[in-house]
Design a protein around this motif. Structure first.
Motif, PDB file in Angstrom:
ATOM      1  N   GLU A  10       0.827  -1.211   0.000  1.00 46.79           N
ATOM      2  CA  GLU A  10       0.000   0.000   0.000  1.00 46.79           C
ATOM      3  C   GLU A  10       0.857   1.254   0.000  1.00 46.79           C
ATOM      4  O   GLU A  10       0.540   2.242  -0.671  1.00 46.79           O
ATOM      5  CB  GLU A  10      -0.954   0.001   1.196  1.00 46.79           C
ATOM      6  CG  GLU A  10      -2.065  -1.026   1.109  1.00 46.79           C
ATOM      7  CD  GLU A  10      -3.021  -0.756  -0.035  1.00 46.79           C
ATOM      8  OE1 GLU A  10      -3.244   0.424  -0.389  1.00 46.79           O
ATOM      9  OE2 GLU A  10      -3.543  -1.731  -0.602  1.00 46.79           O
ATOM     10  N   ALA A  11       1.966   1.239   0.747  1.00 49.26           N
ATOM     11  CA  ALA A  11       2.866   2.399   0.776  1.00 49.26           C
ATOM     12  C   ALA A  11       3.485   2.631  -0.603  1.00 49.26           C
ATOM     13  O   ALA A  11       3.611   3.784  -1.041  1.00 49.26           O
ATOM     14  CB  ALA A  11       3.945   2.186   1.831  1.00 49.26           C
ATOM     15  N   GLN A  12       3.857   1.570  -1.303  1.00 51.31           N
ATOM     16  CA  GLN A  12       4.419   1.694  -2.654  1.00 51.31           C
ATOM     17  C   GLN A  12       3.381   2.275  -3.615  1.00 51.31           C
ATOM     18  O   GLN A  12       3.703   3.140  -4.434  1.00 51.31           O
ATOM     19  CB  GLN A  12       4.889   0.320  -3.158  1.00 51.31           C
ATOM     20  CG  GLN A  12       6.091  -0.221  -2.451  1.00 51.31           C
ATOM     21  CD  GLN A  12       7.340   0.538  -2.844  1.00 51.31           C
ATOM     22  OE1 GLN A  12       7.477   0.987  -3.971  1.00 51.31           O
ATOM     23  NE2 GLN A  12       8.238   0.693  -1.891  1.00 51.31           N
ATOM     24  N   ARG A  14       0.700   4.139  -2.840  1.00 48.52           N
ATOM     25  CA  ARG A  14       0.466   5.551  -2.490  1.00 48.52           C
ATOM     26  C   ARG A  14       1.579   6.443  -3.010  1.00 48.52           C
ATOM     27  O   ARG A  14       1.331   7.514  -3.561  1.00 48.52           O
ATOM     28  CB  ARG A  14       0.324   5.693  -0.976  1.00 48.52           C
ATOM     29  CG  ARG A  14      -1.116   5.798  -0.536  1.00 48.52           C
ATOM     30  CD  ARG A  14      -1.243   6.095   0.942  1.00 48.52           C
ATOM     31  NE  ARG A  14      -1.406   4.802   1.615  1.00 48.52           N
ATOM     32  CZ  ARG A  14      -0.529   4.256   2.460  1.00 48.52           C
ATOM     33  NH1 ARG A  14       0.551   4.891   2.797  1.00 48.52           N
ATOM     34  NH2 ARG A  14      -0.756   3.076   2.987  1.00 48.52           N
ATOM     35  N   GLY A  15       2.815   5.990  -2.877  1.00 45.93           N
ATOM     36  CA  GLY A  15       3.954   6.767  -3.377  1.00 45.93           C
ATOM     37  C   GLY A  15       3.903   6.942  -4.888  1.00 45.93           C
ATOM     38  O   GLY A  15       4.201   8.013  -5.423  1.00 45.93           O
ATOM     39  N   ALA A  16       3.540   5.876  -5.605  1.00 44.67           N
ATOM     40  CA  ALA A  16       3.455   5.945  -7.067  1.00 44.67           C
ATOM     41  C   ALA A  16       2.344   6.890  -7.496  1.00 44.67           C
ATOM     42  O   ALA A  16       2.498   7.642  -8.467  1.00 44.67           O
ATOM     43  CB  ALA A  16       3.224   4.552  -7.648  1.00 44.67           C
ATOM     44  N   GLN A  18       1.250   9.499  -5.791  1.00 42.10           N
ATOM     45  CA  GLN A  18       1.710  10.861  -5.509  1.00 42.10           C
ATOM     46  C   GLN A  18       2.723  11.334  -6.542  1.00 42.10           C
ATOM     47  O   GLN A  18       2.753  12.511  -6.896  1.00 42.10           O
ATOM     48  CB  GLN A  18       2.306  10.928  -4.101  1.00 42.10           C
ATOM     49  CG  GLN A  18       1.275  10.812  -3.005  1.00 42.10           C
ATOM     50  CD  GLN A  18       1.904  10.713  -1.624  1.00 42.10           C
ATOM     51  OE1 GLN A  18       3.128  10.633  -1.501  1.00 42.10           O
ATOM     52  NE2 GLN A  18       1.058  10.709  -0.590  1.00 42.10           N
ATOM     53  N   ARG A  19       3.562  10.437  -7.041  1.00 45.39           N
ATOM     54  CA  ARG A  19       4.549  10.815  -8.067  1.00 45.39           C
ATOM     55  C   ARG A  19       3.898  10.953  -9.437  1.00 45.39           C
ATOM     56  O   ARG A  19       4.511  11.424 -10.376  1.00 45.39           O
ATOM     57  CB  ARG A  19       5.654   9.760  -8.130  1.00 45.39           C
ATOM     58  CG  ARG A  19       6.584   9.782  -6.932  1.00 45.39           C
ATOM     59  CD  ARG A  19       7.776   8.864  -7.136  1.00 45.39           C
ATOM     60  NE  ARG A  19       7.422   7.482  -7.409  1.00 45.39           N
ATOM     61  CZ  ARG A  19       7.234   6.540  -6.474  1.00 45.39           C
ATOM     62  NH1 ARG A  19       7.345   6.846  -5.200  1.00 45.39           N
ATOM     63  NH2 ARG A  19       6.931   5.306  -6.810  1.00 45.39           N
ATOM     64  N   GLU A  21       2.730   8.375 -11.367  1.00 43.84           N
ATOM     65  CA  GLU A  21       3.099   7.287 -12.276  1.00 43.84           C
ATOM     66  C   GLU A  21       1.887   6.581 -12.882  1.00 43.84           C
ATOM     67  O   GLU A  21       2.018   5.848 -13.855  1.00 43.84           O
ATOM     68  CB  GLU A  21       3.979   6.271 -11.536  1.00 43.84           C
ATOM     69  CG  GLU A  21       5.333   6.838 -11.170  1.00 43.84           C
ATOM     70  CD  GLU A  21       6.211   5.837 -10.436  1.00 43.84           C
ATOM     71  OE1 GLU A  21       5.874   4.631 -10.440  1.00 43.84           O
ATOM     72  OE2 GLU A  21       7.225   6.265  -9.881  1.00 43.84           O
TER      73      GLU A  21
END
Length: 160
Positions: A10-12, A14-16, A18-19, A21
């Motif tokens: 889930e953290a991966q 969310r990060g993607a 936000q970036r 991708e």
């Protein structure tokens, strides 16, 4: 351990997000194909045939494929140049039919060999009809023959 794994995933994600991708992916905003349709066991075969532009006849059992080819004989021989090529085509098709008759598989469907003389008769009639309809035109003279080009390796070899 499963909770830690899910949290990392889930953290991966969310990060993607936000970036950015996941922005502008192909098919974004389009409905998922086949959504809402009843489940079809062979959906992947049908999508493969559609994607690769293959004829659906490939899915038919052998006797039905042979019957379809027998039905298409007049269209397939229409543009053949000689009577012998028509007879060769029919002989090749008849060899496939006889091979299936000797060792049948799939559903029992009546498939008979094609009469080559009848196919040739229809081929001649269609050819005569096309010749009558075609306007008589003057033969086009070919351009003068050019000397064949030599490869670069021959010119290079001459220099040395």
């Amino acid at each position: 351990m499963t909770d830690a794994w899910e949290a990392a995933v889930e953290a991966q994600i969310r990060g993607a997000v936000q970036r950015g991708e996941f922005d502008d992916l192909p098919g974004m905003g389009k409905p998922i194909p086949g959504r809402g349709a009843p489940y079809d066991e062979s959906w992947w075969i049908k999508s493969f045939l559609e994607r690769e532009a293959l004829p659906s006849d490939l899915l038919l059992p052998t006797p039905l494929q042979l019957r379809r080819r027998v039905e298409q004989v007049p269209d397939e021989v229409r543009d053949l140049p000689t009577e012998q090529s028509v007879r060769d085509f029919v002989a090749q098709l008849n060899a496939q039919i006889v091979a299936w008759l000797r060792n049948p598989d799939g559903p029992r469907v009546a498939v008979r060999p094609v009469n080559a003389d009848e196919v040739v008769r229809h081929w001649r009639a269609g050819r005569a009809r096309r010749e009558q309809l075609a306007p008589a035109t003057e033969p086009v003279t070919a351009a003068p023959a050019r000397r064949p080009r030599r490869g670069w390796w021959l010119r290079w070899r001459r220099r040395g």
